[in-house]
Design an enzyme around this catalytic site. Structure first.
Site, PDB file in Angstrom:
ATOM      1  N   ASP A 467       0.840  -1.111   0.241  1.00  0.00           N
ATOM      2  CA  ASP A 467       0.033   0.040   0.064  1.00  0.00           C
ATOM      3  C   ASP A 467       0.913   1.172  -0.111  1.00  0.00           C
ATOM      4  O   ASP A 467       1.598   1.417   1.067  1.00  0.00           O
ATOM      5  CB  ASP A 467      -0.961  -0.008   1.248  1.00  0.00           C
ATOM      6  N   TRP A 469      -0.578   4.298  -0.719  1.00  0.00           N
ATOM      7  CA  TRP A 469      -1.696   5.317  -0.877  1.00  0.00           C
ATOM      8  C   TRP A 469      -2.331   5.398   0.294  1.00  0.00           C
ATOM      9  O   TRP A 469      -3.277   6.403   0.432  1.00  0.00           O
ATOM     10  CB  TRP A 469      -2.879   4.880  -1.932  1.00  0.00           C
ATOM     11  N   ASP A 470      -1.662   5.047   1.398  1.00  0.00           N
ATOM     12  CA  ASP A 470      -2.400   5.040   2.815  1.00  0.00           C
ATOM     13  C   ASP A 470      -3.804   4.589   2.576  1.00  0.00           C
ATOM     14  O   ASP A 470      -4.807   5.285   3.324  1.00  0.00           O
ATOM     15  CB  ASP A 470      -2.309   6.623   3.282  1.00  0.00           C
ATOM     16  N   MET A 471      -4.099   3.374   2.296  1.00  0.00           N
ATOM     17  CA  MET A 471      -5.464   2.796   2.336  1.00  0.00           C
ATOM     18  C   MET A 471      -5.389   1.755   3.572  1.00  0.00           C
ATOM     19  O   MET A 471      -5.860   0.621   3.521  1.00  0.00           O
ATOM     20  CB  MET A 471      -5.731   1.940   1.068  1.00  0.00           C
TER      21      MET A 471
END
Length: 802
Positions: A467, A469-471
């Site tokens: 990750d 994308w800071d998901m």
């Protein structure tokens, strides 16, 4: 009678200002439209710009042909708009409303009577164009918005969790299962219209000077996000400065308040989402058998006597333990807890927030369990240790692996299985993962099941691979038993995500109950990055993930800012969801603020419905070589010793990587989102048929507007929301959350708003329900949210039927 004919002076006066305005608008559209064409975009703006400019010139010449020409521009605009977006009202609005206003202006007598020749026919032609465009737009706005009509499962009245008394709310989600379902049914769709304020209380803890800067380096983001606990006849809340306050549940009278004097000077996010309750077994040697266990923002944990509010002397050091123990060096403000700990089976289980995007090797994200009476550590789960040794009891000098993924949201658990479910985040920093370790990649953005008593891992399931994308998962899953299609049930969990996906797993094993498919995703990352070639999609349940953006889907309050959004879209890197951050502006959508953030989703276990409120706002992220930023002082060099210099605002320093990051919500020149409404929705999903039952926009623009103005114009666009919803056996959903400062009651069967009450401050929290002396109450914390810009306060408000 008076002479109504215009004077000679008026008749011969040119519509000078109007003509100049049309020429300026035309030149702007020609310039912007030409730029857009050069980027591969629509030809409309150039053509419309030419039409506007020529209309302006004809107006200066007093030629009635200006009306003919603008009528053609208006009809062309309408046709182009419908061809791009169909008959969707909010999509048509930025395309046709401003041109309609200009058309109506040209039809005014102070314009038409100055034109020649044959102005009557020209006026009639433009009037027809205006009427046709207005009619099409009006029809588009009157069409139903949302989804309705799917079938629903029959109610199973015996499916609710009875481990907590119906009149109480003892955990963040009422029970350890995190469904946020109240079995109370006094308030129904028929009676909810009679709800009145039963009492209003104030905590006394309010925003302080310098705490309204939205988490930048100039201040702190102060929020009141608490979901109260109700045990017996008392309501317990915590505040943005870590106060704990107890109120009489029937009257709102304050019983006690405790201020732990938290040092929040270095914290950028001031919030507490809830406290935990513990009742010691009979015979336990303690003067504090009933206690409230709550986090303190300066990385402490405290235990308070539930009757008096005084610290429990036998817990740690006079009622407090330090959460920096075993973490090695912890710079000020780099570790604290905003979510309530999970207290179950004589364990206090919690992780914590680690400052995003500052550096590699930040404090450990390990999850720990403590004894709820003494405060001594029971176990730590450190995913950086070898398999089979991850759960252990550290000694006095033990240090947990630095920089591992953390679990900062509220946890859920199945007491019968003896499992706690952790929502795991990423190894820091978020937007570059080229240096991540194998165990970071194995566990980041995963649901992890641990044995409650020992901390031993049982299984994990990853919702996003590598990750960048800071998901991260911001809240634990909600637990529900679902039909297995063979006359039995499966003990399941449903994990909401920032992406808007819902993963349904067997909570015993972590195996998917509904289909999950691995799909290819874009691969062009920055030098030094490595990306997963595929990502998991929960294809077996409806998704709230937004459609990929296109140039045609760009929005704006007017054609001008919509054009700006189109140009920005064409200039940015974007290949749909999972576009990796680039060395230029990169659109990330959905983004880290989530489709569904820390509030998660509610589940009605009797009707097998999942209720989720969602947000839709894109972000722009770019990665930039760090050396120039260190040379100009925007990112001071750091040698790995002492306190890292915390960088706020849009910059993410990402020490230890080749890049700094720049991240911000994607708003246009008016401060309006570039993606179209709805910006907030409420959706019901049937977990049996696995279909959407209904979906509607939630919230209005009453307290928002261009340039951040509170315009008091309640357009039903759906609006940004922070905070969750809860559902009752009476068939009513309650939700605050929205940026327009209302608490709403929603019909669970249809999604219709049945009742709403204006709050004195933002209700960016999750409401709850309880009963005292046979009366059902609904309560919410109303104190506002700095990041959302809602009104601030310190209110707790309870509603009940007369």
């Amino acid at each position: 009678m008076p002479d109504e004919r215009p004077s000679a002076m008026t008749a011969h006066r040119r519509p000078l200002v109007t003509g100049i305005v049309f020429i300026i608008l035309g030149l702007g559209f020609i310039a912007g439209g030409g730029w857009l064409i050069a980027l591969g975009g629509s030809w409309y703006y150039l053509a419309a710009g030419i039409g506007l400019g020529l209309t302006g010139l004809l107006l200066l010449r007093r030629s009635a042909a200006a009306l003919w020409l603008y009528g053609l521009v208006l009809i062309g605009t309408g046709a182009w708009s419908v061809s791009e977006v169909g008959l969707v009202g909010w999509q048509l609005e930025p395309r046709v409303v401003a041109p309609l206003v200009l058309g109506l202006w040209l039809l005014m007598p102070w314009i038409t009577r100055r034109l020649r020749p044959a102005r009557g026919m020209a006026t009639a032609t433009l009037a027809l164009a205006v009427v046709v465009t207005l009619g099409v737009t009006g029809y588009a706005f009157t069409r139903p918005v949302g989804i309705d009509g799917a079938s629903r499962a029959q109610r199973d009245a015996g499916a609710a969790d009875t481990s907590v008394a119906a009149e109480d709310w003892r955990f963040y989600g009422r029970t350890p299962k995190g469904d946020r379902f109240s079995p109370l049914d006094q308030i129904t769709p028929q009676t909810v219209k009679n709800l009145k304020v039963a009492w209003t209380a104030e905590t006394g803890d309010t925003m302080r000077p310098g705490e309204d800067k939205g988490g930048t380096d100039a201040g702190h983001e102060f929020n009141f996000e608490d979901t109260p606990l109700k045990v017996g006849d008392t309501l317990y809340v915590c505040t943005g400065h870590s106060w704990v306050v107890a109120f009489d549940a029937a009257t709102g009278q304050k019983r006690w308040s405790f201020d732990p004097k938290a040092d929040t000077e270095s914290d950028v996010y001031l919030a507490c989402r809830g406290v935990a309750y513990y009742e010691a077994p009979a015979g336990t040697a303690t003067d504090c058998p009933r206690r409230i266990i709550a986090p303190v923002l300066d990385a402490r944990l405290m235990a308070l006597n539930a009757e008096t509010g005084r610290p429990c002397e036998d817990f740690g050091q006079h009622g407090f333990i330090s959460l920096t123990q075993y973490l090695g060096h912890v710079p000020r403000g780099f570790h604290f807890v905003t979510s309530p700990p999970l207290v179950l089976k004589d364990r206090v289980i919690l992780g914590g927030w680690v400052y995003d995007n500052q550096a590699e090797g930040e404090p450990s994200g390990a999850v720990r369990a403590f004894d709820p009476v003494t405060g001594t550590i029971a176990w730590a789960w450190d995913l950086g240790r070898p398999e089979g040794q991850q759960a252990f009891k550290p000694g006095p000098d033990g240090v947990l692996t630095r920089g591992t993924p953390n679990a900062w949201g509220a946890y859920t658990a199945d007491p019968d299985l003896g499992l706690v479910y952790l929502p795991l985040g990423n190894a820091t920093p978020d937007y570059f993962g080229g240096n991540r370790r194998p165990f970071d990649d194995a566990y980041s953005s995963s649901i992890v099941a641990l044995d409650i008593e020992s901390g031993a891992p049982r299984w994990h399931f990853q919702t996003a691979h590598h990750d960048v994308w800071d998901m991260d998962l911001p809240v634990g899953p909600s637990l529900v038993d679902v039909p297995d299609g063979k006359g039995g049930t499966v003990p399941a969990l449903v994990q909401s995500t920032k992406r808007g996906e819902f993963f349904m797993l067997d909570r015993r094993t972590g195996m998917p109950v509904t289909a999950v498919a691995e799909k290819p995703v874009p691969q062009d990352g920055v030098p030094g990055e490595r990306l997963s070639p595929t990502q998991p999609y929960a294809t077996g349940l409806p998704s709230l993930t937004p459609a990929d953006l296109t140039e045609a889907s760009m929005w704006g309050a007017t054609p001008v800012d919509q054009l700006a959004c189109r140009i920005a879209f064409r200039r940015a890197a974007y290949q749909g969801q999972f576009t990796p951050p680039q060395l230029r502006d990169t659109i990330v959508y959905p983004a880290f603020d989530g489709v569904i953030d820390w509030h998660g989703a509610a589940i009605d276990p009797e009707r097998k419905l999942l209720i989720a409120n969602a947000n839709y706002i894109p972000f722009m992220i770019s990665l930039l070589p760090r050396e120039p930023f260190e040379k100009n002082g925007m990112v001071p060099p750091w040698n790995g010793q002492g306190d890292e210099p915390k960088i706020g605002g849009e910059l993410a320093p990402q020490y230890g990587t080749p890049y700094v990051g720049r991240v911000h919500p994607w708003l246009n020149i008016l401060g309006v989102p570039c993606n179209p409404p709805p910006w907030g929705t409420l959706t019901a999903i049937d977990l049996t048929t696995r279909r959407i039952v209904w979906q509607h926009p939630i919230g209005t623009t009453r307290d928002t507007g261009p340039f951040g103005l509170h315009a008091n114009l309640p357009l039903p666009t759906g609006i940004f929301n922070i905070g969750g919803n809860m559902v009752t056996a009476g068939g009513v959903i309650f939700i605050g959350a929205t940026a327009d400062d209302y608490l709403r009651a929603i019909d669970e069967a249809t999604g219709e708003v049945l009742w709403q009450a204006r709050l004195p401050a933002g209700g960016q929290a999750t409401p709850m329900s309880y009963a005292v002396n046979g009366k059902q109450y609904v309560a919410i914390a109303a104190g506002g949210h700095s990041g959302l810009g809602t009104r601030t306060g310190d209110y707790v408000i309870a509603y009940a039927l007369p």
